[in-house]
Design a protein around this motif. Structure first.
Motif, short mmCIF file in Angstrom:
data_model
loop_
_atom_site.label_atom_id
_atom_site.label_comp_id
_atom_site.label_asym_id
_atom_site.label_seq_id
_atom_site.Cartn_x
_atom_site.Cartn_y
_atom_site.Cartn_z
N HIS A 27 0.83 -1.21 0.00
CA HIS A 27 0.00 0.00 0.00
C HIS A 27 0.87 1.25 0.00
CE1 HIS A 27 -3.57 2.46 1.00
NE2 HIS A 27 -2.71 3.17 1.74
N ILE A 28 1.93 1.25 0.77
CA ILE A 28 2.82 2.42 0.82
C ILE A 28 3.41 2.70 -0.55
CG2 ILE A 28 5.04 3.26 1.73
CD1 ILE A 28 4.31 1.78 4.36
N ASP A 29 3.92 1.67 -1.22
CA ASP A 29 4.52 1.89 -2.54
C ASP A 29 3.52 2.39 -3.56
OD1 ASP A 29 7.12 1.38 -1.91
OD2 ASP A 29 7.17 -0.65 -2.70
N LEU A 32 2.50 6.61 -2.38
CA LEU A 32 3.50 7.48 -1.77
C LEU A 32 3.09 8.94 -1.78
CD1 LEU A 32 6.90 6.04 -3.08
CD2 LEU A 32 6.05 6.03 -0.73
N LEU A 36 0.00 9.08 4.60
CA LEU A 36 0.31 7.72 5.07
C LEU A 36 0.62 7.76 6.56
CD1 LEU A 36 2.57 6.53 2.10
CD2 LEU A 36 0.26 5.71 2.63
N LEU A 41 -2.28 3.44 7.91
CA LEU A 41 -1.56 2.18 7.74
C LEU A 41 -2.09 1.10 8.68
CD1 LEU A 41 2.08 3.52 7.31
CD2 LEU A 41 0.37 3.01 5.56
N ALA A 64 7.01 2.81 11.42
CA ALA A 64 6.28 3.00 10.16
C ALA A 64 6.58 4.37 9.57
CB ALA A 64 4.79 2.82 10.39
N VAL A 68 8.22 5.03 5.87
CA VAL A 68 7.56 5.83 4.84
C VAL A 68 8.49 6.92 4.33
CG1 VAL A 68 5.70 7.47 4.40
CG2 VAL A 68 5.20 5.33 5.58
N ARG A 71 11.28 5.34 2.16
CA ARG A 71 10.79 4.93 0.84
C ARG A 71 10.53 6.14 -0.05
NH1 ARG A 71 12.04 1.71 -1.94
NH2 ARG A 71 10.12 1.57 -3.14
N ARG A 72 9.96 7.19 0.51
CA ARG A 72 9.72 8.39 -0.30
C ARG A 72 11.02 8.98 -0.82
NH1 ARG A 72 4.78 10.72 3.51
NH2 ARG A 72 3.10 10.15 2.04
#
Length: 317
Positions: A27-29, A32, A36, A41, A64, A68, A71-72
């Protein structure tokens, strides 16, 4: 007993919690650019925010919120390197930062460079990677003949003869097993001990398989790299609840036929990304890289060699 404990007691072992956490990472990917926060989450995972916060940190080794942000920034760095026409403001918006200033501050803390400098220096980084590989190859070629291990890891020049074609592949529904950790020989063991037995138990020996590396090891710490071992699901197949299911996105891919060992696979990817791609005239797309294996593909029991296709997502020209 609260609702989370009731749900946990109804699920055997760790399969269901892992599946829930995998759903959160997926879901995060996919989102983005969207909010979030912890509540969002936790809802995806079907846990209370309190339980989710603790379980996520224990499972992944970071909160988490930290995941996030990382990843961003990693996706932002890849976008800046892959799409020269994008400016920092556009990338900041695409990966969910409220302002280009906030993105720039976080980016410099994480990578030690401003986003603009990172984008400007991309050609030099490609060249540095090529030079490092060539230097390593020369050192290995000059190693004493009495040391077979040195020559065994030398770059296989035949890999540069791989034929690369551009084709469109359809979206594919797959069951997947996710592994967190450095890419390398352990992935073959993961397939042999975890994935192949499940495939055989489900009668899917004729199904095509995929290996998906979601993270760039040049950007992501080795211990946090994600690898999905996937098997294509036939229409109407109901995957057991113990495994996760996702759809690999379709689209245009540059595909190279590979034949070799696991060590040579890493070299082949390096050649594609540091030699072929920068000179190809293509631009990367943000869909995942993957290896595609035919149903019959199995490592040679003597040499460990196997065949697959290396697939790089590219934009339409």
């Amino acid at each position: 007993m609260d609702l989370n404990r009731m749900a946990a007691s109804a699920e055997a072992g760790t399969a269901a919690p892992n599946r829930r956490m995998n759903a959160v990472l997926d879901h995060i990917d996919r989102h983005l650019e969207a909010p979030l926060d912890l509540a969002v989450l936790a809802e995806v995972a079907h846990y209370s925010p309190f339980h989710f916060h603790r379980l996520f940190a224990a499972w992944l080794g970071e909160s988490a919120a930290a995941y996030v942000t990382r990843r961003r920034l990693e996706v932002g760095a890849l976008s800046l390197a892959s799409y020269p026409a994008l400016n920092v403001t556009e990338v900041a918006q695409q990966v969910g930062f409220g302002s280009p200033e906030a993105f720039a501050r976080a980016f410099k803390r994480h990578f030690g460079l401003t986003p603009s400098a990172w984008q400007r220096d991309t050609p030099q980084r490609w060249e540095a990677l090529r030079d490092a590989r060539r230097l390593q190859d020369r050192k290995l070629d000059q190693a004493p003949a009495s040391d077979p291990g040195q020559h065994a890891s030398s770059f296989n020049e035949e890999l540069v003869m791989m034929k690369v074609t551009v084709t469109t592949v359809p979206a594919t529904r797959v069951a997947y097993f996710r592994r967190l950790g450095a890419y390398g020989p352990q992935i073959g063991q993961f397939w042999a001990e975890t994935v192949r037995p499940w495939i055989q138990a489900q009668g899917l020996e004729s199904a095509r398989c995929y290996g998906v590396g979601w993270d760039d090891p040049q950007l992501t710490p080795p211990g946090k790299c994600r690898y999905d071992a996937c098997v294509e699901l036939p229409a109407g197949f109901a995957a057991p609840g113990a495994v996760s299911v996702q759809e690999l996105p379709g689209g245009r891919y540059a595909m190279a036929a590979f034949q070799g060992t696991g060590a040579e696979l890493a070299q082949a990817w390096q050649w594609l990304l540091t030699d072929w791609f920068p000179r190809s005239g293509h631009q990367l797309d943000m869909r995942p890289f993957f290896e595609r294996l035919s149903a019959a593909a199995r490592p040679d029991p003597q040499t460990g060699a196997f065949a697959c296709e290396l697939c790089i997502p590219i934009q339409r020209s």
